[in-house]
Motif scaffolding. Structure first.
Motif: not given
Length: 597
Positions: A487-488, A493-494, A540-542, A546-547
């Motif tokens: 994710q990054d 990812a988170d 996934n925390h953004n 979030d995704e």
């Protein structure tokens, strides 16, 4: 601290003093008379006389005023903390003497009586003077401060050999001392003959030494000592006898003191007298002493510059009933059939990790002087990690994350670090069937919302007939995920989990920078419509939005007994399961009997 002090035995100091002044007579306490009943349970000593002192401690309105001697009526009061309450204990000034000497606690100064008066008030609170003989130091420290006592076995911890462990203990002892806590230490006596035995090094077994200073002592002289910055961990103690000291390294006359400058010695209050007070290195301290008790003064004031704790205080009881669902004295975890019948308390840790202090204190059994001192029950507690949304009592054992020792002490203490989540504390007696009251105190960095779990299942209400009552209970345990999509830019990812069921949802903490998170999170749902699915989603925390990373759909069928399901993540709606990368491992437990989980 003393804002809600309760008068002990309903004796009010101000009104009693005023009445004695009006009558122009000295106070005589009818509840703690000057006779043998106030001294002993059963034994007796001939020739004891109760005498009133003629010089009084200088303390506010209790002081002796030489200009108004008629205002003195021989009444004092002291505050002690007992079972969650500050008590104001009133006494008269008649003190027991033998051959014109105070029998018990006394000062080196013949005209100083404060310690004897405090002792009398504490003896009254405890039942009689004999009740103080061989008492528990940790309990006394709590009674005098309202703090929390932590006993540490120095031998069992092997602090002499483990330098890192010893250094950590020193830092904790130093912090307790610097923040006004009380510290006591002793050398365990293994037999009656061992009590008060003096070792070759000058220390005495069975004594409760008071720790009077803890500091890092700078070695060297002049400016060189500041540049070298060599320091030694040291601790100062006092023998309660006021004499007989340690004669090893760093004792009063030892040559080691030549390593310390005169100014440093003065700052430490170093004296060469047989006054019972002496210094040791912390390493030698751990070598010779077997036990140390730290009594923390827990700071709950938001105005303090030091760490502020959030305190939860709850009163509870172990009670007996023939109905397993109502019995609350199930004994320790060794008794698996009854253990979960004990009182249960739920609390939350709201930080990624938090230091938690827990104390359980049993209420002393009231006994008459003829019966003698009451015996404590062996008590302790376990801490279990539970579902994030649990609001009803546990009926099956869950992961135990910490436990105290079991001991027949009035209080038991545990300091532990816990990860974010919900936990249940189960205080117990060691054996089942024992009854008594207890006080539970929990200290955390942020409020824990601690409360007792009293209900076994959702209650039946007038709405149950209209809206339906749960038919199935389901516990969903999300263990881990693997193979999640990057994710990054760092290739991570988170992720976090959301568990949904019948309009309710549970959200896990975020796991930082991982594609294979270990979630270990549970949700509990009482389901009115068992046909509706349980959905487990990974997000996934953004920073902005979030995704969605994928989900799985579970039926939660009570007949499904497979222990762990490893499932591919699916997209929302009807898209194919192989559209999203990653798998999730879940364990599902469902039952038609709501008290089975």
């Amino acid at each position: 601290m003393f804002s809600s002090v309760k008068p002990y035995e309903n004796q009010r100091y101000a009104s009693l003093k005023k009445e004695c002044q009006r009558r122009k007579q000295l106070f005589e306490d009818p509840l703690f008379p000057a006779n043998d009943d106030s001294l002993f349970y059963k034994s007796r000593i001939q020739g004891i006389q109760w005498k009133r002192p003629k010089v009084i401690p200088d303390w506010k309105e209790q002081e002796w005023n030489p200009e108004k001697p008629e205002s003195y009526v021989g009444i004092f009061h002291f505050q002690f903390w007992r079972f969650g309450q500050w008590l104001d204990v009133v006494i008269d000034d008649r003190l027991p003497t033998l051959h014109n000497q105070l029998i018990y606690c006394h000062s080196n100064s013949r005209n100083e009586f404060w310690c004897a008066l405090v002792e009398k008030a504490y003896a009254k609170l405890s039942g009689c003077y004999e009740a103080l003989d061989g008492g528990n130091t940790a309990d006394a420290l709590v009674d005098f401060t309202g703090g929390v006592s932590e006993p540490i076995d120095l031998t069992e911890g092997d602090y002499v050999a483990d330098e890192a462990k010893r250094n950590l203990l020193f830092e904790r002892v130093l912090k307790v001392h610097n923040r006004g806590g009380l510290i006591s230490c002793s050398i365990k006596a293994t037999s009656a003959a061992d009590m008060e035995a003096r070792l070759a090094c000058g220390l005495v077994k069975g004594h409760a030494y008071a720790v009077t200073d803890v500091r890092k002592v700078r070695l060297g002289h002049g400016l060189l000592s500041f540049f070298k910055s060599e320091k030694l961990d040291m601790i100062r103690m006092r023998n309660p006898w006021g004499e007989r000291e340690w004669n090893g390294p760093w004792s009063d006359t030892s040559e080691e003191w030549q390593k310390v400058s005169k100014s440093e010695r003065e700052k430490m209050g170093m004296t060469v007298e047989d006054d019972g007070e002496f210094w040791m290195t912390f390493e030698d301290f751990c070598k010779y002493f077997t036990d140390i008790i730290k009594c923390r003064l827990i700071n709950t004031s938001y105005l303090s510059i030091h760490k502020t704790w959030e305190e939860a205080v709850l009163h509870g009881a172990w009670t007996r009933s023939n109905d397993p669902l109502k019995n609350r004295c199930g004994g320790c975890i060794n008794h698996k059939d009854t253990f979960l019948q004990n009182p249960q308390y739920v609390f939350d840790v709201k930080k990624a990790e938090d230091e938690v202090l827990i104390s359980i204190q049993q209420k002393p059994k009231r006994t008459s002087r003829k019966e003698g001192k009451g015996e404590n029950l062996a008590i302790g507690f376990d801490i279990h990690k539970v579902e994030l949304n649990r609001n009803y009592r546990m009926h099956t054992l869950q992961q135990k994350v910490a436990s105290s020792i079991y001991i027949n002490s009035r209080s038991v203490f545990l300091r532990t670090d816990l990860k974010e989540g919900r936990y249940v504390i189960i205080p117990t007696t060691f054996d089942p069937g024992h009854v008594g009251e207890f006080l539970l105190r929990i200290f955390t960095d942020v409020p824990s919302d601690c409360r007792e779990l009293t209900l076994d299942e959702p209650p039946h209400t007038c709405w149950s007939g209209m809206c339906g009552y749960p038919q199935v209970v389901s516990q969903i345990h999300v263990l881990a995920a693997a193979g999640l999509k990057n994710q990054d830019s760092q290739g991570g990812a988170d992720p976090y989990v959301i568990i949904k069921c019948e309009g309710q949802k549970v959200r896990s903490p975020v796991k930082k920078n991982t594609l294979s998170p270990e979630f270990d999170v549970k949700g509990l749902f009482y389901r009115k419509k068992p046909g509706q699915p349980i959905i487990v989603q990974i997000w996934n925390h953004n920073l902005i939005s979030d995704e969605f990373l994928g989900q799985v759909v579970l039926t939660g069928d009570p007949s499904d007994r497979q222990s762990v399901h490893t499932l591919h993540l699916q997209d929302k709606g009807n898209r194919r399961s192989n559209d999203l990368s990653g798998t999730i491992a879940v364990r599902l437990l469902s039952s038609n009997i709501l008290t089975n989980v």
